[in-house]
Design a protein around this motif. Sequence first.
Motif, short mmCIF file in Angstrom:
data_model
loop_
_atom_site.label_atom_id
_atom_site.label_comp_id
_atom_site.label_asym_id
_atom_site.label_seq_id
_atom_site.Cartn_x
_atom_site.Cartn_y
_atom_site.Cartn_z
N GLU A 1 41.13 49.19 53.12
CA GLU A 1 40.11 50.18 52.79
C GLU A 1 40.15 50.51 51.31
N THR A 2 41.38 50.67 50.78
CA THR A 2 41.53 50.98 49.37
C THR A 2 40.98 49.86 48.51
N SER A 3 41.30 48.61 48.87
CA SER A 3 40.89 47.48 48.05
C SER A 3 39.38 47.30 48.04
N SER A 4 38.73 47.58 49.15
CA SER A 4 37.31 47.24 49.24
C SER A 4 36.39 48.36 48.82
N THR A 5 36.87 49.60 48.82
CA THR A 5 35.93 50.69 48.58
C THR A 5 36.23 51.51 47.34
N ARG A 6 37.43 51.41 46.79
CA ARG A 6 37.76 52.28 45.67
C ARG A 6 38.12 51.46 44.45
N PRO A 7 37.53 51.73 43.29
CA PRO A 7 37.86 50.96 42.10
C PRO A 7 39.33 51.12 41.72
N ASP A 8 39.87 50.10 41.07
CA ASP A 8 41.22 50.17 40.53
C ASP A 8 41.20 51.10 39.33
N LEU A 9 42.02 52.13 39.34
CA LEU A 9 42.03 53.12 38.27
C LEU A 9 43.12 52.81 37.25
N GLY A 10 43.65 51.59 37.26
CA GLY A 10 44.69 51.23 36.32
C GLY A 10 44.16 51.05 34.92
N THR A 11 45.06 50.74 34.01
CA THR A 11 44.71 50.49 32.62
C THR A 11 44.81 49.00 32.34
N PRO A 12 44.31 48.55 31.18
CA PRO A 12 44.47 47.12 30.85
C PRO A 12 45.92 46.67 30.79
N VAL A 13 46.85 47.61 30.58
CA VAL A 13 48.26 47.26 30.53
C VAL A 13 48.88 47.24 31.92
N THR A 14 48.64 48.28 32.71
CA THR A 14 49.25 48.35 34.04
C THR A 14 48.59 47.39 35.03
N THR A 15 47.32 47.05 34.78
CA THR A 15 46.59 46.16 35.68
C THR A 15 45.88 45.09 34.87
N PHE B 1 51.48 43.23 25.18
CA PHE B 1 51.54 41.83 25.59
C PHE B 1 52.01 40.98 24.42
N SER B 2 52.52 39.80 24.74
CA SER B 2 52.82 38.83 23.69
C SER B 2 51.50 38.42 23.05
N PRO B 3 51.53 37.88 21.80
CA PRO B 3 50.27 37.46 21.17
C PRO B 3 49.47 36.47 22.03
N GLN B 4 50.18 35.54 22.70
CA GLN B 4 49.48 34.56 23.53
C GLN B 4 48.84 35.22 24.75
N ASP B 5 49.60 36.12 25.40
CA ASP B 5 49.06 36.81 26.58
C ASP B 5 47.93 37.75 26.21
N ALA B 6 48.04 38.41 25.05
CA ALA B 6 46.97 39.30 24.60
C ALA B 6 45.68 38.51 24.39
N GLN B 7 45.79 37.35 23.73
CA GLN B 7 44.62 36.51 23.50
C GLN B 7 44.04 36.02 24.81
N ARG B 8 44.91 35.66 25.76
CA ARG B 8 44.42 35.17 27.06
C ARG B 8 43.69 36.29 27.80
N GLN B 9 44.21 37.52 27.75
CA GLN B 9 43.53 38.65 28.39
C GLN B 9 42.14 38.86 27.80
#
Length: 435
Positions: free
Chosen positions: A262-276, A396-404
Motif C-alpha cells: 500500500e505504501t509503495s503504490s499510493t504514497r510518494p517517497d519522501l526521501g532526499t536525493p541522498v537518502t533515496t 557521493f563519489s564524483p563518479q556516482d554523483a555524475q551517474r545520479q
Amino acid sequence: MTHTTFGDVLLEIDGVGMSFTAADGERLQVLDHIDLNLHDGEIVALLGRSGSGKSTLLRAIAGLLAPTSGQVRYRGKPLNGANPGAALVFQSFALMPWLSVQDNVELGLAARGVAPRERRERALEAIDRIGLDGFESAYPKELSGGMRQRVGFARALVLEPDLLLMDEPFSALEVLTAENLRTELVKLWATKDFPTRCICVVTHNIEEAVQLADRVVVLGANPGHILAEVAVNLPRPRDRHTPSFAALVDHLYGLLTGRDAETSSTRPDLGTPVTTPLPDASVGGMAGLVDLVHHGGDRVDLPEIADDLNFELDDLLPLVDAAAMLGFLTAESGDVLLTEVGARWATADIQESKRLFAAQARHRAPLVRTICSALAGSSDRSARADFVLDLLRRSFSPQDAQRQLDIAIDWGRYGELYDYDTDSGRITADPAAGL
C-alpha cells in the motif's frame, strides 16, 4: 576439519554504528547498531544492496575502520587496530604489479617478520593449494583475472588466519571463472587442513550467498542494519536447480526487496536525493520490465524471469527498484506485482506514457523532484547542472554523483520535464511541463 557444526565465537560485533562527516559537515550514518557473532567452522555471507554498508562492516571486522559506537571483539579482546586474526581478499585483486606471484604471496609474511626460508616454504604451499603451481615467477600482467584472484586467495591463506574476509571477491570476474572459483573455494573449505576457521564474504549476489554460506546475514540500507539472519541447511555441493535452493533464493529476494504494497503504490517517497538515490535504470529498461509483468498476468516471479532471460537476478533488481520508486510495481516476497498506474503505463500510447512517467517521476523520484523545484524557483526556469552536481558530490563519489545526474536527466528528458544542453551546461524546464 568438518564444518557441520559451529564452534566457539571468534568475533563479536556488539552494537556497532558507523558514521562519517560529509563535505557540508553533515553526519552520515552508514551502519546502525549491528549485533553479530562469527563462529569457528562457519561461512557467513553479508548480503545487501548498495548503501547497506556491508563493505564498511567487513572493514570494521578487519580492524581497518574503528566504529563510531559499539565494539568489535576478536577472541574476547576489543580491537584497537588491525585484526591480528583476519586476512582480506579484495574485489580488485590488489596485487603489486612489479612483484612475482610468489613475492605477492609472501608480502604479508614479510610484514610479520617471518624469516625468508619459512616465508618461501609457506608461500609455495599456499600457491600449490590454490592451483597456481608453476606460476610462482609470473607477474600479475601475465595472468588472467581468475588467476590473479587466486593469488589474492593464496596471499590471504598463507597467513593462516582465523577469519578469511572476502569483499565481493568474484564480482570482477566473468561468469564461468567466478563459478569455478566459488566451487573450488567450497572444496578447499571441506578439506581437513584448510588454514582458516571462518569465512565471511560480502556479496550482493543472492545465489552466490546461498551457494557458499551456512548463514546469510541480510542487510538493509540507509543506514546499514540487519534485516534478518537466514540459515542455509543444504548439503554441499549445492545444486542451484533444486527446489530447496530456489526456495531460499526466493526468500532472500523477498527480504531484500519486500515493501509494504500500500505504501509503495499510493504514497510518494519522501526521501532526499541522498537518502533515496535513483536506481541505475533507464526508462526503456523499466518499460521492458513493466511490460513483462503486464503480459505475465500482472504478477510474476522475478527469479523465474531472470532465469528465462539468462540474466543474473541482481541485474534486474535496479529495474525493480526504479519501477517501484515510481509506483509502477511493488515487490512482495519473491514476486513483482503491477500497480494500477503501472498497468496504465504499460498500455498507454507514447504521449500518455510520457505524461504518466512525468507525473510519477516529478513526485516520487527525489533527485528529479529537486531539479524540478530548482527550475521552478528560477526566474528563467533554468539551472546549471554543476550546481546539482556539486550538491551531489557532498554525499557521493564524483563518479556516482555524475551517474545520479545522468539518470535524472535521462528520466526528465523522457518525461519532457526538462532538457539539458551539453554546450552551456544548463538544465532548462520544458515549457509544457508547467514548472
